[in-house]
Scaffold this motif. Structure first.
Motif, short mmCIF file in Angstrom:
data_model
loop_
_atom_site.label_atom_id
_atom_site.label_comp_id
_atom_site.label_asym_id
_atom_site.label_seq_id
_atom_site.Cartn_x
_atom_site.Cartn_y
_atom_site.Cartn_z
N UNK A 60 0.93 -1.18 -0.10
CA UNK A 60 -0.01 0.09 0.06
C UNK A 60 0.82 1.29 0.03
N UNK A 61 1.81 1.34 0.72
CA UNK A 61 2.78 2.41 0.75
C UNK A 61 3.30 2.51 -0.58
N UNK A 62 3.67 1.67 -1.32
CA UNK A 62 4.63 1.54 -2.59
C UNK A 62 3.28 2.19 -3.68
N UNK A 63 1.94 1.95 -3.59
CA UNK A 63 0.89 2.13 -4.38
C UNK A 63 0.78 3.65 -3.97
N UNK A 68 0.86 9.11 -5.84
CA UNK A 68 1.52 10.78 -5.76
C UNK A 68 2.57 11.12 -6.89
N UNK A 69 3.35 10.19 -7.25
CA UNK A 69 4.29 10.46 -8.54
C UNK A 69 3.18 10.80 -9.86
N UNK A 70 2.21 10.00 -9.93
CA UNK A 70 1.28 10.36 -11.20
C UNK A 70 0.49 11.42 -10.88
N UNK A 71 0.13 11.78 -9.67
CA UNK A 71 -0.68 13.21 -9.41
C UNK A 71 0.47 14.50 -9.68
N UNK A 72 1.76 14.12 -9.19
CA UNK A 72 2.68 15.39 -9.75
C UNK A 72 2.99 15.37 -11.06
N UNK A 97 1.75 7.88 -18.95
CA UNK A 97 1.33 6.53 -19.39
C UNK A 97 2.16 5.45 -18.97
N UNK A 98 3.51 5.60 -19.19
CA UNK A 98 4.32 4.40 -18.50
C UNK A 98 4.23 4.19 -17.15
N UNK A 99 4.22 5.26 -16.47
CA UNK A 99 4.07 5.09 -14.88
C UNK A 99 2.63 4.46 -14.51
N UNK A 100 1.56 4.83 -15.23
CA UNK A 100 0.24 4.41 -14.96
C UNK A 100 0.08 2.72 -15.37
#
Length: 176
Positions: A60-63, A68-72, A97-100
């Motif tokens: 959950x911490x990693x998710x 948060x990275x995606x939101x940034x 897209x890659x991160x998602x």
């Protein structure tokens, strides 16, 4: 001769009837155990459950971190679009897209891993062997002739709390 035959038959009948009556008069001491509650209580304190909970928290911490990275990145993309920097916005969109995609694959993989761990916990043959030994010990030492599981309560319409050995089972498992 008839009298002896009659007495013999009467005596055999009396013994047979008395034996049946004695069997019918046997009082059965019945106990019940809530195996679901035993499982939850016992395993909540076990190392296997602590490992599962730890992995779940790490996942959950990693998710949360990836989200948060995606939101940034989303915020950066919006800022680039507002400033008119379309090439930076497109590069950021590609990175989003890659991160998602990575987050989706990671989540699926970790959910399968957690599900496998959870199933291993609930199907632990070692636990059920230990549970059986504890229930047998309590039943024999307390004089029970029958122990019923409340988990399969389709035949139990009512029971007195005095026959519930769940707390004894939990305490005994905790000592082992």
């Amino acid at each position: 001769m008839k009298k002896i035959s009659f007495v013999f038959i009467f005596t055999v009948f009396a013994f047979f009837y008395t034996g049946l009556y004695a069997q019918q008069m046997r009082i059965t001491n019945v106990g019940v155990v809530d195996t679901g509650r035993v499982y939850t209580t016992y395993f909540r304190e076990s190392s296997a459950v602590r490992t599962y909970d730890s992995k779940k928290a790490d996942f959950q911490a990693e998710v949360d971190k990836l989200t948060a990275e995606l939101q940034n990145l989303q915020d950066k993309k919006i800022a680039y679009e507002k400033s008119g920097n379309e090439s930076a916005a497109l590069r950021t969109e590609s990175e989003i897209t890659k991160k998602a995609d990575f987050l989706t694959a990671y989540t699926a993989s970790k959910n399968m891993e957690l599900e496998k761990l959870r199933k291993n916990l609930s199907n632990s043959n070692t636990f059920y062997q230990q549970l059986y030994k504890v229930i047998s010990h309590i039943a024999e030492s307390d004089g029970y002739t029958l122990i019923l599981s409340l988990q399969q309560a389709n035949g139990i319409l009512w029971y007195s709390p005095t026959v519930d050995i769940t707390e004894k089972v939990i305490a005994e498992l905790g000592r082992n």
